[in-house]
Enzyme design. Sequence first.
Site, PDB file in Angstrom:
ATOM      1  N   ASP A 133     118.079  23.010  86.354  1.00  0.00           N
ATOM      2  CA  ASP A 133     116.822  23.363  86.455  1.00  0.00           C
ATOM      3  C   ASP A 133     115.920  22.716  85.521  1.00  0.00           C
ATOM      4  OD1 ASP A 133     114.395  24.300  87.253  1.00  0.00           O
ATOM      5  OD2 ASP A 133     114.937  26.547  86.960  1.00  0.00           O
ATOM      6  N   ASP A 161     110.322  20.123  88.273  1.00  0.00           N
ATOM      7  CA  ASP A 161     110.914  21.520  88.854  1.00  0.00           C
ATOM      8  C   ASP A 161     110.885  21.780  90.086  1.00  0.00           C
ATOM      9  OD1 ASP A 161     111.277  24.344  88.352  1.00  0.00           O
ATOM     10  OD2 ASP A 161     109.172  24.682  87.549  1.00  0.00           O
ATOM     11  N   HIS A 178     104.705  23.650  86.676  1.00  0.00           N
ATOM     12  CA  HIS A 178     104.019  24.355  87.866  1.00  0.00           C
ATOM     13  C   HIS A 178     102.549  23.822  88.135  1.00  0.00           C
ATOM     14  CE1 HIS A 178     106.845  27.832  87.396  1.00  0.00           C
ATOM     15  NE2 HIS A 178     107.438  26.831  87.890  1.00  0.00           N
ATOM     16  N   GLU A 181     113.538  29.952  94.501  1.00  0.00           N
ATOM     17  CA  GLU A 181     113.732  30.285  93.131  1.00  0.00           C
ATOM     18  C   GLU A 181     112.576  30.752  92.356  1.00  0.00           C
ATOM     19  OE1 GLU A 181     114.299  29.486  88.522  1.00  0.00           O
ATOM     20  OE2 GLU A 181     112.866  28.764  90.203  1.00  0.00           O
ATOM     21  N   GLU A 182     111.488  30.113  92.648  1.00  0.00           N
ATOM     22  CA  GLU A 182     110.223  30.349  92.184  1.00  0.00           C
ATOM     23  C   GLU A 182     109.593  31.820  92.321  1.00  0.00           C
ATOM     24  OE1 GLU A 182     109.368  28.592  89.854  1.00  0.00           O
ATOM     25  OE2 GLU A 182     109.766  26.302  90.264  1.00  0.00           O
ATOM     26  N   HIS A 205     117.587  24.483  92.381  1.00  0.00           N
ATOM     27  CA  HIS A 205     116.784  25.097  93.475  1.00  0.00           C
ATOM     28  C   HIS A 205     115.849  24.113  93.920  1.00  0.00           C
ATOM     29  CE1 HIS A 205     112.692  25.145  91.225  1.00  0.00           C
ATOM     30  NE2 HIS A 205     113.447  25.625  90.223  1.00  0.00           N
TER      31      HIS A 205
END
Length: 508
Positions: free
Chosen positions: A327, A260, A425, A292-293, A248
Amino acid sequence: MKTTTPIVAAGLVAPAIAQYKPVVSSSELVKLVTTEELLQGATDLYDLAIANGGNRAFGSPGHNATVDYIYDALVETGFYDVYKQPFVELYEDAQVEFSVSGVEYDARYLQYSPSGDLDKPLVAVANVGCTAEDFPAPVANNIAFIQRGECSFSQKVANAKTAGAAGAIVYNNVNETLSGTLGGPGDWVPSASVEWAPGQAILAQLASSNSTTASLFINVISENRTTFNVIAETKEGDHNNVLAVGAHTDSVPAGPGINDDGSGTIGILTVAKHLANFSVKNAVRFAFWSAEEFGLLGSYHYLKTINGTLGGNATEVGKLRAYLNFDMIASPNYALGVYDGDGSAFNLSGPPGSEILEQDFVNFFAKLNKSVVPSEYSGRSDYAAFLDNGIPSGGVDTGAEGLKTAEEAAIFGGEAGVAYDVNYHLVGDTVDNLAMDAFLWNTQAIADAVAKYAVDFGSIPKPNHTVEAKKRNVEKTKLRRALDHVKPRLSGLGKRYGGCVHDVKTEL
Ligand SMILES: [Zn+2]
């Protein structure tokens, strides 16, 4: 007609002058991958984030620049048919600032709360705020401070509004991360949540003072955004027997997202570029997923466009023989994880053939003299859409917010009891957040797998696309997600999920 003869003759000449390319082999493709190019690619994505407000969240300028970067690189090879697949999804983000008597606390948006800017006394509510009687008179026109538990956030916030409150803060009743939702749009007062520890500190502040003024600022962004998957398929190869490979391209709004999933993005892009030096027997389709997130939106959208859900030709999905997902493949405190396709470790197996994909990755790492550990096949990344469609799937990952075990630290080095990616994140997910050794080995693993299946799918069975099988798979994926949601509490430390989406919102 005779007049066509010269044209046919000219056509016959063309192959003789075409550039000769050897059929791809694993050892040759793996050899081409270098640490320098991976670092350069990651730096390029980081620069795109920094030039565009610091993130690459879907539909943002940083993400659109990422999409163009990938598209241009693939077109330049001349080896692929490349297209950007547009789709529209709701983008939601909220900035929340909260302080009590000048002390700032981390507060989190309660989904569906409106924006607001309040400077008002904070008033503790009795019990858990599930009945009108819990709300004392001073709550009127002020901010209600309510404990989590027993009833939904929506009921607590509705009770607060009925009592005349101008806003509401729910504090967690357990010491774990709370990501809450009011369940749907409504006539809510501005609302947010705080975790258990700040909740206790605020209660102490309230207990020691007669009047405690809180400041609550919520700025909600909610808009439909057009975004793009990038799909690139080799021009050559058997287009009825296709290997799909995905990562992603979007980050969370909080940071640049270089592990990520800049790592997976650059990993598969690098392999795609090198593959152009060879010829393939089976077509290879590289997929760069957006959004994706926000819940695996790009990959699900894509599968819907090829399985007939959105019309079109339902048989297109049957041409996919296997899917490989990447990922987070360079986590700083990594474990080398392989998706548990056979379910031997976590009892969640994939469609038949997934166990072969798993074993092939294990075999590759054995050749590198590296140990691996299984990653739960929980549907926490874009492979979930492929599982739902009965397509054998596999992949590798290096861990997200879970904590590394002592056993894993003994195998891989790094620190036990610390997250695989402490910048998961967060704003710190930069180029400096990458373990370049893991990044190299995992990209070599991608190269090995792509080369292998580009020539021969071996004993991987053709997917079963009957309606019944599809239904079973969808049910299984729902179960995975449900399990994923409750399991952290059950299994404690050292858990890795085979993906990065974790933000399942809770209503109570
Ligand atoms: Zn991710």
